[in-house]
Design a protein around this motif. Structure first.
Motif, PDB file in Angstrom:
ATOM      1  N   VAL A  11       0.844  -1.198   0.000  1.00 30.32           N
ATOM      2  CA  VAL A  11       0.000   0.000   0.000  1.00 30.32           C
ATOM      3  C   VAL A  11       0.875   1.243   0.000  1.00 30.32           C
ATOM      4  O   VAL A  11       1.897   1.307   0.699  1.00 30.32           O
ATOM      5  CB  VAL A  11      -0.983  -0.010   1.200  1.00 30.32           C
ATOM      6  N   ILE A  12       0.452   2.196  -0.818  1.00 32.17           N
ATOM      7  CA  ILE A  12       1.120   3.497  -0.885  1.00 32.17           C
ATOM      8  C   ILE A  12       0.076   4.535  -0.506  1.00 32.17           C
ATOM      9  O   ILE A  12      -1.036   4.522  -1.043  1.00 32.17           O
ATOM     10  CB  ILE A  12       1.663   3.771  -2.298  1.00 32.17           C
ATOM     11  N   CYS A  13       0.417   5.403   0.408  1.00 37.76           N
ATOM     12  CA  CYS A  13      -0.562   6.412   0.828  1.00 37.76           C
ATOM     13  C   CYS A  13       0.122   7.750   1.041  1.00 37.76           C
ATOM     14  O   CYS A  13       1.358   7.845   1.124  1.00 37.76           O
ATOM     15  CB  CYS A  13      -1.263   5.967   2.104  1.00 37.76           C
ATOM     16  N   LYS A  14      -0.702   8.763   1.132  1.00 39.99           N
ATOM     17  CA  LYS A  14      -0.185  10.113   1.360  1.00 39.99           C
ATOM     18  C   LYS A  14      -0.001  10.343   2.848  1.00 39.99           C
ATOM     19  O   LYS A  14      -0.718   9.759   3.684  1.00 39.99           O
ATOM     20  CB  LYS A  14      -1.163  11.151   0.810  1.00 39.99           C
ATOM     21  N   SER A  15       0.920  11.177   3.176  1.00 39.10           N
ATOM     22  CA  SER A  15       1.173  11.526   4.571  1.00 39.10           C
ATOM     23  C   SER A  15      -0.094  12.103   5.199  1.00 39.10           C
ATOM     24  O   SER A  15      -0.799  12.909   4.576  1.00 39.10           O
ATOM     25  CB  SER A  15       2.306  12.551   4.621  1.00 39.10           C
ATOM     26  N   GLY A  16      -0.399  11.647   6.394  1.00 43.32           N
ATOM     27  CA  GLY A  16      -1.573  12.151   7.100  1.00 43.32           C
ATOM     28  C   GLY A  16      -2.792  11.263   6.998  1.00 43.32           C
ATOM     29  O   GLY A  16      -3.752  11.426   7.754  1.00 43.32           O
ATOM     30  N   THR A  17      -2.763  10.333   6.078  1.00 46.26           N
ATOM     31  CA  THR A  17      -3.907   9.423   5.947  1.00 46.26           C
ATOM     32  C   THR A  17      -3.722   8.213   6.855  1.00 46.26           C
ATOM     33  O   THR A  17      -2.638   7.989   7.402  1.00 46.26           O
ATOM     34  CB  THR A  17      -4.075   8.952   4.493  1.00 46.26           C
ATOM     35  N   SER A  18      -4.797   7.451   7.006  1.00 43.52           N
ATOM     36  CA  SER A  18      -4.753   6.243   7.832  1.00 43.52           C
ATOM     37  C   SER A  18      -4.836   5.012   6.943  1.00 43.52           C
ATOM     38  O   SER A  18      -5.501   5.033   5.906  1.00 43.52           O
ATOM     39  CB  SER A  18      -5.909   6.235   8.833  1.00 43.52           C
ATOM     40  N   VAL A  19      -4.164   3.987   7.361  1.00 39.60           N
ATOM     41  CA  VAL A  19      -4.110   2.750   6.577  1.00 39.60           C
ATOM     42  C   VAL A  19      -4.452   1.573   7.487  1.00 39.60           C
ATOM     43  O   VAL A  19      -3.916   1.469   8.592  1.00 39.60           O
ATOM     44  CB  VAL A  19      -2.699   2.525   5.994  1.00 39.60           C
ATOM     45  N   LYS A  20      -5.331   0.699   7.004  1.00 42.83           N
ATOM     46  CA  LYS A  20      -5.703  -0.492   7.779  1.00 42.83           C
ATOM     47  C   LYS A  20      -5.131  -1.734   7.118  1.00 42.83           C
ATOM     48  O   LYS A  20      -5.269  -1.930   5.910  1.00 42.83           O
ATOM     49  CB  LYS A  20      -7.220  -0.619   7.874  1.00 42.83           C
ATOM     50  N   ILE A  21      -4.507  -2.572   7.929  1.00 42.80           N
ATOM     51  CA  ILE A  21      -3.956  -3.845   7.452  1.00 42.80           C
ATOM     52  C   ILE A  21      -4.680  -4.967   8.181  1.00 42.80           C
ATOM     53  O   ILE A  21      -4.837  -4.923   9.405  1.00 42.80           O
ATOM     54  CB  ILE A  21      -2.439  -3.929   7.741  1.00 42.80           C
ATOM     55  N   GLU A  22      -5.118  -5.953   7.403  1.00 38.86           N
ATOM     56  CA  GLU A  22      -5.839  -7.083   7.994  1.00 38.86           C
ATOM     57  C   GLU A  22      -4.964  -8.315   8.071  1.00 38.86           C
ATOM     58  O   GLU A  22      -4.173  -8.587   7.174  1.00 38.86           O
ATOM     59  CB  GLU A  22      -7.065  -7.427   7.132  1.00 38.86           C
TER      60      GLU A  22
END
Lengths: 115, 110
Positions: A11-22
């Motif tokens: 996963v690639i995301c922008k700074s400040g966002t939240s990421v969920k891993i299952e």
């Protein structure tokens, strides 16, 4: 055989966002699951122990408000990296301990890149 | 002192060679010991558990010396497919938590 599935694998995301891993145990029940983080050329570092139906136990130096862990069922634990920053970029790996046999199985890992 | 210490390598050996890795641990209360194998960008996979009496699985032999708090892994007749990072893993003695060494990188060449 027993399998632990992690999603997403990358996963690639922008700074400040939240990421969920299952982290899901597919053929067995896991009362206890573990979350690790591995930076390049370093060892796996235990972040927290996730127990079904109760609060996770965090290792020293791991912010529980930043790394939210939920273990709502015997087959699923989730790790949410809140307000992710580039320094959170890492390889996150879960492992699940079979309630019946005590064997430990690892997920395939999730590579997080925060831009 | 790190809880689990390993020589990071890399160990570069030709096919067919015998290679040995060592690992030391600091927690004398540790009860369980393992060698895991980790390929690049993959999850670690259990190679073998390590028992006090020493144990062998095909070309792999593991030894434990509790007095010296020392674990070893011997690989005989190395194959190209053995190229990987070998992680020494020790339980912390509580709550089934594992402590991983940084790993020893092995590269087997033709």
């Amino acid at each position: 055989g027993a399998v632990v599935s992690q999603h997403p694998s990358r996963v690639i995301c922008k700074s400040g966002t939240s990421v969920k891993i299952e982290c899901r145990s597919l053929d067995f029940q896991a009362t206890t699951m573990f979350w690790y983080r591995q930076f390049p050329k370093q060892s796996l570092m235990l972040m927290a122990t996730s127990n079904e139906g109760s609060k996770a136990t965090y290792e020293q130096g791991v912010e529980k408000d930043k790394f939210l862990i939920n273990h709502a069922s015997l087959t699923l634990s989730t790790l949410t990296v809140t307000s992710a920053h580039p320094e959170d970029s890492s390889f996150y790996i879960c492992s699940a301990r079979s309630t019946n046999t005590g064997e430990l199985f690892f997920g395939e890992g999730s590579r997080l890149t925060v831009l | 002192r790190k809880e689990v210490e390993q020589d990071p390598g890399p160990f570069n050996v030709p096919e067919g060679a015998t290679v040995a890795f060592n690992c030391t641990y600091s927690n004398s209360a540790s009860q369980s010991f393992f060698w895991y194998r980790q390929d690049c960008r993959k999850e670690p996979k259990l190679l073998m558990s390590v028992y006090s009496s020493g144990n062998e699985d095909g070309r792999f032999t593991a030894q434990l010396n509790r007095a010296s708090q020392y674990i070893s892994l011997l690989i005989r007749d190395s194959k190209l497919s053995d190229s990987a990072t070998y992680l020494c893993v020790v339980d912390t003695g509580t709550a089934s938590k594992l402590t991983f060494g940084t790993g020893t990188r092995l590269q087997v060449t033709l």
